[in-house]
Write an enzyme that holds these catalytic residues in place. Sequence first.
Site, mmCIF file in Angstrom:
data_model
loop_
_atom_site.group_PDB
_atom_site.id
_atom_site.type_symbol
_atom_site.label_atom_id
_atom_site.label_comp_id
_atom_site.label_asym_id
_atom_site.label_seq_id
_atom_site.Cartn_x
_atom_site.Cartn_y
_atom_site.Cartn_z
ATOM 1 N N HIS A 1 -0.285 -12.419 0.297
ATOM 2 C CA HIS A 1 -0.100 -12.183 -1.147
ATOM 3 C C HIS A 1 0.053 -13.528 -1.874
ATOM 4 O O HIS A 1 -0.400 -13.700 -3.005
ATOM 5 C CB HIS A 1 1.125 -11.312 -1.417
ATOM 6 C CG HIS A 1 0.871 -9.838 -1.287
ATOM 7 N ND1 HIS A 1 -0.181 -9.204 -1.915
ATOM 8 C CD2 HIS A 1 1.532 -8.868 -0.606
ATOM 9 C CE1 HIS A 1 -0.141 -7.908 -1.635
ATOM 10 N NE2 HIS A 1 0.882 -7.672 -0.837
ATOM 11 N N TYR B 1 -2.310 -7.071 -10.032
ATOM 12 C CA TYR B 1 -1.710 -6.052 -9.161
ATOM 13 C C TYR B 1 -1.660 -4.687 -9.845
ATOM 14 O O TYR B 1 -0.593 -4.147 -10.148
ATOM 15 C CB TYR B 1 -0.315 -6.506 -8.755
ATOM 16 C CG TYR B 1 0.166 -5.908 -7.457
ATOM 17 C CD1 TYR B 1 -0.449 -6.209 -6.258
ATOM 18 C CD2 TYR B 1 1.233 -5.021 -7.430
ATOM 19 C CE1 TYR B 1 -0.019 -5.660 -5.067
ATOM 20 C CE2 TYR B 1 1.685 -4.464 -6.249
ATOM 21 C CZ TYR B 1 1.047 -4.793 -5.072
ATOM 22 O OH TYR B 1 1.482 -4.246 -3.885
ATOM 23 N N HIS C 1 -1.331 0.789 -2.990
ATOM 24 C CA HIS C 1 -1.151 0.941 -1.537
ATOM 25 C C HIS C 1 -1.898 2.163 -1.002
ATOM 26 O O HIS C 1 -1.844 2.440 0.194
ATOM 27 C CB HIS C 1 0.332 1.070 -1.177
ATOM 28 C CG HIS C 1 1.127 -0.166 -1.422
ATOM 29 N ND1 HIS C 1 1.784 -0.409 -2.608
ATOM 30 C CD2 HIS C 1 1.356 -1.259 -0.642
ATOM 31 C CE1 HIS C 1 2.400 -1.581 -2.538
ATOM 32 N NE2 HIS C 1 2.155 -2.124 -1.364
ATOM 33 N N GLU D 1 -3.906 -5.761 -2.220
ATOM 34 C CA GLU D 1 -3.266 -5.134 -1.060
ATOM 35 C C GLU D 1 -4.167 -5.196 0.175
ATOM 36 O O GLU D 1 -3.716 -5.471 1.288
ATOM 37 C CB GLU D 1 -2.944 -3.665 -1.366
ATOM 38 C CG GLU D 1 -1.564 -3.453 -1.914
ATOM 39 C CD GLU D 1 -0.501 -4.064 -1.021
ATOM 40 O OE1 GLU D 1 -0.523 -3.809 0.195
ATOM 41 O OE2 GLU D 1 0.328 -4.827 -1.524
ATOM 42 N N HIS E 1 0.872 -10.366 6.047
ATOM 43 C CA HIS E 1 0.541 -9.624 4.822
ATOM 44 C C HIS E 1 1.247 -10.266 3.622
ATOM 45 O O HIS E 1 0.611 -10.549 2.601
ATOM 46 C CB HIS E 1 0.976 -8.157 4.986
ATOM 47 C CG HIS E 1 0.842 -7.303 3.761
ATOM 48 N ND1 HIS E 1 -0.152 -6.348 3.615
ATOM 49 C CD2 HIS E 1 1.573 -7.244 2.615
ATOM 50 C CE1 HIS E 1 -0.010 -5.758 2.430
ATOM 51 N NE2 HIS E 1 1.020 -6.272 1.803
ATOM 52 N N GLU E 2 2.543 -10.512 3.760
ATOM 53 C CA GLU E 2 3.307 -11.069 2.630
ATOM 54 C C GLU E 2 2.844 -12.475 2.269
ATOM 55 O O GLU E 2 2.704 -12.815 1.092
ATOM 56 C CB GLU E 2 4.802 -11.062 2.944
ATOM 57 C CG GLU E 2 5.405 -9.666 3.088
ATOM 58 C CD GLU E 2 5.039 -8.734 1.958
ATOM 59 O OE1 GLU E 2 4.837 -9.201 0.823
ATOM 60 O OE2 GLU E 2 4.918 -7.524 2.214
ATOM 61 N N ASP F 1 2.843 3.761 -8.041
ATOM 62 C CA ASP F 1 2.415 2.655 -7.179
ATOM 63 C C ASP F 1 1.420 1.721 -7.880
ATOM 64 O O ASP F 1 0.405 1.339 -7.288
ATOM 65 C CB ASP F 1 1.812 3.268 -5.898
ATOM 66 C CG ASP F 1 1.464 2.244 -4.835
ATOM 67 O OD1 ASP F 1 2.164 1.214 -4.729
ATOM 68 O OD2 ASP F 1 0.484 2.479 -4.105
HETATM 69 ZN ZN LIG Z 1 1.524 -5.852 -0.110
#
Ligand SMILES: [Zn+2]
Lengths: 346, 102
Positions: A171, A182, A270, A191, A167-168, A265
């Site tokens: 990004h 974002y 998210h 996301e 996931h990271e 957020d």
């Molecule tokens: Zn993320």
Amino acid sequence: MVCFILPTHILLEMAEAGELDTREAVEAAVAAAGMRERRIAVTALVQSMGLDAELMPMAFAENKSVYDAQNGALLPGVLRRGEKDGPHADKAVNDAFDNADKTYDFYRDVLGRHSVDDNGAKLVSTVHYREGYDNAFWEGTQMVYGDGSGKIFKVGSLAADTSVVAHEITHGVVEFTAGLVYSKQSGALNESWADVFGSVIKQHTLKQTADQADWLLGEGILGTQLQGTALRSMKEPGTAHNFDRQPAHMDDFVVLPDDGNPRNDNGGVHINSGIPNKAFFLVATGIGGHSWEAPAKIWYDALATRLQQNSQFKDAADATVASAKELYGEPEAGIVRSAWQEVGVL
Amino acid sequence: MTVVRGGGLAGLVSSTAVDTSALASADAEALRARVRMASLTDAGAPRPDREIVEILIEDDAGAVTTLVNADDLAPGVRELIEWVESAPGRTEHFGPPGIGPA
Ligand SMILES: [Zn+2]
């Protein structure tokens, strides 16, 4: 050493004429080829000269390293393991290394992408960031992992989870491709793409079909303050833990401002990512087989060639339908279209 | 005084509150000054999975709020946050984004 400013064709001509050491010429030519297209052309030329692939310099080579912040905030910290090093005594170091390895290999072998920038960028990770820090993130040039406090995330769980690491790193891939802003819907797409490849890369590692996969992000990593199985569920958004309020349909889209308030957020990035997450799950199970085949290739093509910084959910639906049609044909495009209809985007 | 953390990989929100009413007025003013100073560091454009921290002081003189990036804290601000999050008698709450801690 050869001057890097010389054009590639001159370097190669000089090598052919015996005026230069071939290895030196190849290294200089590749170093001079900043753009991917030029680099591919150089590779073809080098191969046409009958040179051994071993002579190819390291521009394409996988290069991972893991550092230790020693519970401080300075990045990257102290080097603990480089690309050619064996395992380190510290499990966190090896976890970050191995999961970055799985992610790098997936992008290269399945999608033909060389690292986050598709130009062989070094993949740097730092573990033990701050003390008991409950977060992991892509910093812009590297990955950063806290140890977890045990309250939100189990101690040592973040770098150890393939879906979290993938996931990271994704990004990073998003930053170098569509660059989705974002915030609000484009942020939720950012996301979602990170979750999609987080789950797909975990499935690829486990050799699971779409039907066999758990479709969970961060399965088993939750600490004592959260009750549940995982951080997010792509199959059933909103069911992963007691504070999971992800929607699976546009009817339940959560409107939040992006006002810098930590409660909002970035406009629910998210939260609303549950909607495109569910769409991908429907596509993967609808097409069937391995999610890293047609489904992931469609999603990657849309990200790399169609989505833009301010793309919204509707744009993502149109982009993936177009990619499916171009890469595979109308049956697959139909499955993608139906999936976005089922979650209320089309 | 309250410290609220949000965003991050999970997107969840946690808050830690301490009662600063027992502080001497000089200390209370020093605290407010420190929070005002912190607001000079711009949180910047939103970036993936970063934590944002809100520091809030409420007292008879009104409320002072500042937002900072959790990964880019001036040393004084970090001390302040660490002090709140480890203070005896603090109250901690946790919850989903949008709604926030219960
Ligand atoms: Zn993320």
